[in-house]
Enzyme design. Structure first.
Site, PDB file in Angstrom:
ATOM      1  N   ASP A  59     -28.770 -91.893 -41.690  1.00  0.00           N
ATOM      2  CA  ASP A  59     -28.566 -90.808 -40.733  1.00  0.00           C
ATOM      3  C   ASP A  59     -29.919 -90.179 -40.407  1.00  0.00           C
ATOM      4  O   ASP A  59     -30.554 -89.572 -41.271  1.00  0.00           O
ATOM      5  CB  ASP A  59     -27.620 -89.772 -41.350  1.00  0.00           C
ATOM      6  CG  ASP A  59     -27.422 -88.547 -40.463  1.00  0.00           C
ATOM      7  OD1 ASP A  59     -27.910 -88.551 -39.317  1.00  0.00           O
ATOM      8  OD2 ASP A  59     -26.785 -87.585 -40.938  1.00  0.00           O
ATOM      9  N   GLU A 138     -61.365 -91.122 -44.958  1.00  0.00           N
ATOM     10  CA  GLU A 138     -61.865 -90.580 -46.226  1.00  0.00           C
ATOM     11  C   GLU A 138     -61.203 -89.219 -46.451  1.00  0.00           C
ATOM     12  O   GLU A 138     -61.676 -88.197 -45.960  1.00  0.00           O
ATOM     13  CB  GLU A 138     -63.383 -90.430 -46.187  1.00  0.00           C
ATOM     14  CG  GLU A 138     -64.110 -91.747 -45.951  1.00  0.00           C
ATOM     15  CD  GLU A 138     -65.610 -91.575 -45.752  1.00  0.00           C
ATOM     16  OE1 GLU A 138     -66.343 -92.567 -45.901  1.00  0.00           O
ATOM     17  OE2 GLU A 138     -66.051 -90.442 -45.433  1.00  0.00           O
ATOM     18  N   GLU A 140     -60.108 -85.982 -48.401  1.00  0.00           N
ATOM     19  CA  GLU A 140     -60.444 -85.098 -49.520  1.00  0.00           C
ATOM     20  C   GLU A 140     -59.184 -84.346 -49.958  1.00  0.00           C
ATOM     21  O   GLU A 140     -58.262 -84.143 -49.170  1.00  0.00           O
ATOM     22  CB  GLU A 140     -61.534 -84.115 -49.091  1.00  0.00           C
ATOM     23  CG  GLU A 140     -62.829 -84.808 -48.691  1.00  0.00           C
ATOM     24  CD  GLU A 140     -63.752 -83.940 -47.863  1.00  0.00           C
ATOM     25  OE1 GLU A 140     -64.969 -84.225 -47.875  1.00  0.00           O
ATOM     26  OE2 GLU A 140     -63.271 -82.995 -47.192  1.00  0.00           O
ATOM     27  N   GLU A 220     -65.956 -83.366 -54.940  1.00  0.00           N
ATOM     28  CA  GLU A 220     -66.450 -82.898 -53.651  1.00  0.00           C
ATOM     29  C   GLU A 220     -67.113 -81.517 -53.785  1.00  0.00           C
ATOM     30  O   GLU A 220     -67.252 -80.985 -54.879  1.00  0.00           O
ATOM     31  CB  GLU A 220     -65.320 -82.883 -52.607  1.00  0.00           C
ATOM     32  CG  GLU A 220     -65.350 -84.082 -51.654  1.00  0.00           C
ATOM     33  CD  GLU A 220     -66.609 -84.148 -50.793  1.00  0.00           C
ATOM     34  OE1 GLU A 220     -67.337 -83.128 -50.711  1.00  0.00           O
ATOM     35  OE2 GLU A 220     -66.864 -85.207 -50.209  1.00  0.00           O
ATOM     36  N   GLU A 228     -62.677 -86.638 -53.777  1.00  0.00           N
ATOM     37  CA  GLU A 228     -62.552 -87.645 -52.728  1.00  0.00           C
ATOM     38  C   GLU A 228     -62.516 -89.025 -53.366  1.00  0.00           C
ATOM     39  O   GLU A 228     -63.296 -89.314 -54.282  1.00  0.00           O
ATOM     40  CB  GLU A 228     -63.714 -87.570 -51.746  1.00  0.00           C
ATOM     41  CG  GLU A 228     -63.621 -88.575 -50.603  1.00  0.00           C
ATOM     42  CD  GLU A 228     -64.762 -88.448 -49.600  1.00  0.00           C
ATOM     43  OE1 GLU A 228     -65.318 -89.490 -49.203  1.00  0.00           O
ATOM     44  OE2 GLU A 228     -65.095 -87.308 -49.225  1.00  0.00           O
ATOM     45  N   HIS A 277     -62.534 -87.706 -42.746  1.00  0.00           N
ATOM     46  CA  HIS A 277     -63.430 -88.414 -41.830  1.00  0.00           C
ATOM     47  C   HIS A 277     -62.889 -89.820 -41.613  1.00  0.00           C
ATOM     48  O   HIS A 277     -62.544 -90.509 -42.575  1.00  0.00           O
ATOM     49  CB  HIS A 277     -64.839 -88.474 -42.406  1.00  0.00           C
ATOM     50  CG  HIS A 277     -65.393 -87.133 -42.798  1.00  0.00           C
ATOM     51  ND1 HIS A 277     -66.411 -86.979 -43.714  1.00  0.00           N
ATOM     52  CD2 HIS A 277     -65.055 -85.880 -42.396  1.00  0.00           C
ATOM     53  CE1 HIS A 277     -66.689 -85.695 -43.860  1.00  0.00           C
ATOM     54  NE2 HIS A 277     -65.861 -85.009 -43.083  1.00  0.00           N
ATOM     55  N   ARG A 347     -74.756 -85.063 -40.119  1.00  0.00           N
ATOM     56  CA  ARG A 347     -73.383 -84.713 -40.497  1.00  0.00           C
ATOM     57  C   ARG A 347     -72.910 -83.397 -39.899  1.00  0.00           C
ATOM     58  O   ARG A 347     -71.790 -82.973 -40.157  1.00  0.00           O
ATOM     59  CB  ARG A 347     -73.260 -84.693 -42.027  1.00  0.00           C
ATOM     60  CG  ARG A 347     -73.177 -86.076 -42.636  1.00  0.00           C
ATOM     61  CD  ARG A 347     -73.143 -86.036 -44.161  1.00  0.00           C
ATOM     62  NE  ARG A 347     -72.663 -87.289 -44.732  1.00  0.00           N
ATOM     63  CZ  ARG A 347     -73.399 -88.387 -44.877  1.00  0.00           C
ATOM     64  NH1 ARG A 347     -74.666 -88.381 -44.490  1.00  0.00           N
ATOM     65  NH2 ARG A 347     -72.881 -89.477 -45.419  1.00  0.00           N
ATOM     66  N   GLU A 365     -67.726 -92.750 -36.861  1.00  0.00           N
ATOM     67  CA  GLU A 365     -67.040 -91.875 -37.817  1.00  0.00           C
ATOM     68  C   GLU A 365     -66.692 -90.560 -37.132  1.00  0.00           C
ATOM     69  O   GLU A 365     -67.574 -89.783 -36.768  1.00  0.00           O
ATOM     70  CB  GLU A 365     -67.941 -91.603 -39.033  1.00  0.00           C
ATOM     71  CG  GLU A 365     -67.335 -90.647 -40.054  1.00  0.00           C
ATOM     72  CD  GLU A 365     -68.330 -90.163 -41.099  1.00  0.00           C
ATOM     73  OE1 GLU A 365     -67.930 -89.355 -41.958  1.00  0.00           O
ATOM     74  OE2 GLU A 365     -69.515 -90.570 -41.044  1.00  0.00           O
ATOM     75  N   ARG A 367     -65.267 -87.000 -37.625  1.00  0.00           N
ATOM     76  CA  ARG A 367     -65.232 -86.171 -38.832  1.00  0.00           C
ATOM     77  C   ARG A 367     -64.304 -84.960 -38.728  1.00  0.00           C
ATOM     78  O   ARG A 367     -64.113 -84.239 -39.693  1.00  0.00           O
ATOM     79  CB  ARG A 367     -66.654 -85.694 -39.150  1.00  0.00           C
ATOM     80  CG  ARG A 367     -67.599 -86.843 -39.439  1.00  0.00           C
ATOM     81  CD  ARG A 367     -69.062 -86.402 -39.490  1.00  0.00           C
ATOM     82  NE  ARG A 367     -69.324 -85.411 -40.515  1.00  0.00           N
ATOM     83  CZ  ARG A 367     -69.517 -85.678 -41.794  1.00  0.00           C
ATOM     84  NH1 ARG A 367     -69.459 -86.935 -42.228  1.00  0.00           N
ATOM     85  NH2 ARG A 367     -69.764 -84.720 -42.659  1.00  0.00           N
TER      86      ARG A 367
END
Length: 476
Positions: A59, A138, A140, A220, A228, A277, A347, A365, A367
């Protein structure tokens, strides 16, 4: 030790594997619109005779965002390549990940996130741009020792605790041995400051036993148990499956040790939040299409892909950052990727080009996303944005190789940035979602449902008095 997983191609192969492991039950798992793994379990006898080869009806009216009660019958059809022995059931239990079908039409259900991911790959092939999309998220997460919260008409509270938390430096622990991680200093001292090494080791070992290869793990940045674990990239649908397994293992092993794990983006005030990321690339005929002779060794295709991500980034947050809490992470000052620019190594940009000399490793990447998102929807949406960039040759502009957190206001004004609330993300998605409808990957109806979820969550928080308001305004 016998294998705990098998990449089977048929029901008979799955059943043979189950019998070799003396399975007593079969667990059928699928993902709802908000990214939660749901499940239903049959006896092994019922599984072998009917449900593994034919699927299991259920259902769908009680599943968030799915069918109404007047047309609620659904069919969960297992993907045989996902068979594994569930490590958290006391009795031997076979686990299978499922796609969702309409039992009448036999068509895949348009609101099944995993099936939608498969549609996105079909669209990639239809365009002729590539035949495979690889992803590596990735994610965390925090591991806490205790979490309590409550809310009612006349009050609300939350309280989080961790033996690692700097706030416990003065707590009587009979004895308190120190080694509390200061804010923003969790990346990444050895034990005894890092108290979670053995737990992460156990998580990684179990993931590998279940067929999920691990690259690395570490503490981290934040105090109080932020972690991570990185697993190896894979195709888009398989990566979605892997992320669901990853969360399942992390949460249950934390519980085994009397702790609690959360992928909530910003559970602590004044320290870094948890993101996800997402590394991504497109291949065609066994060759990487993102490698070339342009900026940072990228191809023109990759730069156009980045152009698509940047153009649609604000709309993407309505899918990749789907909670009110997501926007407590997306603020300047905590390494949060709020500025939609691209750069190699840098970054502070929302889109980073990882440094690598190998053409096979050339990738993008993104982020900004976080792990509160439904992984299948998040991956599909990013691919669709990138494909729109390639199809329409969207120029991403010049890279920004400066620290964006230190740009003067007049320069930063020209860099697009993330919405500052879930309402802003929902409005951006409402204004910009045509790229998601291409190839019938997302439906208009699904987009409207997701927007309604976001606005509802935003309003629930907006309407509730907050302790900070009493602190600031009670004596007005």
């Amino acid at each position: 030790m016998a294998n705990k997983f098998i990449k089977a191609k048929s029901a008979d192969e799955v059943i043979g594997f189950a019998k070799e492991n003396a399975v007593r039950f079969v667990d059928f798992k699928f993902t709802d619109l908000l990214g939660t793994w749901q499940h239903v379990t049959t006896s092994a006898t019922e599984g072998y005779s009917r449900c593994i080869p034919e699927g299991i009806p259920f259902d769908g009216s009680s599943i968030r965002g799915w069918k109404g009660i007047e047309k609620s019958d659904m069919l969960a059809m297992p993907d045989y390549s996902t068979a594994m022995i569930d490590p958290f059931n006391e009795m031997p239990t076979l686990s299978l990940i499922c796609d969702i079908y309409d039992p009448i039409t036999k068509e895949k259900y348009e609101r099944d996130p995993r099936s939608l991911c498969e549609n996105a790959i079909a669209y990639l092939n239809l365009l002729g741009i590539g035949d495979t999309a690889y992803f590596a998220p990735e994610a965390e997460f925090f591991i806490f020792d205790d979490v309590r919260f409550d809310l009612s008409a006349n009050g609300c509270f939350y309280k989080i605790d961790s033996g690692e938390g700097i706030w416990n430096s003065g707590t009587e622990e009979f004895p308190n041995l120190g080694y509390k991680l200061r804010h923003k200093e969790g990346y990444f001292p050895v034990p005894p400051a890092d108290t979670l090494q053995d737990i992460r080791n156990e998580m990684c070992a179990m993931m590998e036993d279940l067929g999920l290869p691990i690259e690395r793990h570490h503490h981290e940045v934040a105090t109080a148990g932020q972690n991570e674990i990185n697993f190896v990239f894979d195709t888009m649908v398989k990566t979605g499956d892997n992320m669901m397994l990853y969360k399942y293992v992390v949460r249950n092993i934390a519980k085994k040790h009397g702790k609690t794990a959360t992928f909530m983006p910003k559970p602590l005030y004044g320290d870094n939040g948890s993101g996800m990321h997402v590394h991504q690339s497109i291949w065609k005929g066994g060759k990487p299409t993102f490698a070339g002779d342009k900026y940072a060794g990228l191809s023109e295709t990759a730069l156009f892909y980045i152009g698509g991500i940047i153009k649609h980034a604000r709309a993407l947050t309505g899918i990749t950052n789907p909670t009110t809490n997501s926007f407590k992470r997306l603020v300047p000052g905590f390494e949060a990727p709020v500025n939609f620019a691209y750069s190699a190594r840098n970054r502070s940009a929302a889109i980073r080009i990882p440094v690598t000399d190998s053409p096979k490793s050339k990738r993008v990447e993104f982020r900004t996303p976080d792990a509160s998102s439904c992984i299948y929807l998040a991956l599909a949406a990013q691919l669709m944005a990138g494909l729109d960039g390639i199809v329409n040759r969207i120029d991403p502009g010049d890279p920004l190789d400066k620290n964006l957190y230190e740009l003067p206001p007049e320069e930063l004004a020209h860099v697009p940035s993330a919405p500052d609330s879930l309402k802003g993300a929902a409005e951006a998605l409402e204004a910009d979602h045509d790229f998601l409808l291409k190839g019938d990957v997302f439906s208009k109806d699904l987009i409207e449902t997701l927007i309604a979820f976001r606005i509802k969550d935003y309003d629930e928080l907006r309407l509730r008095p907050h302790p900070l308001e009493l602190h600031k305004y009670y004596d007005v």
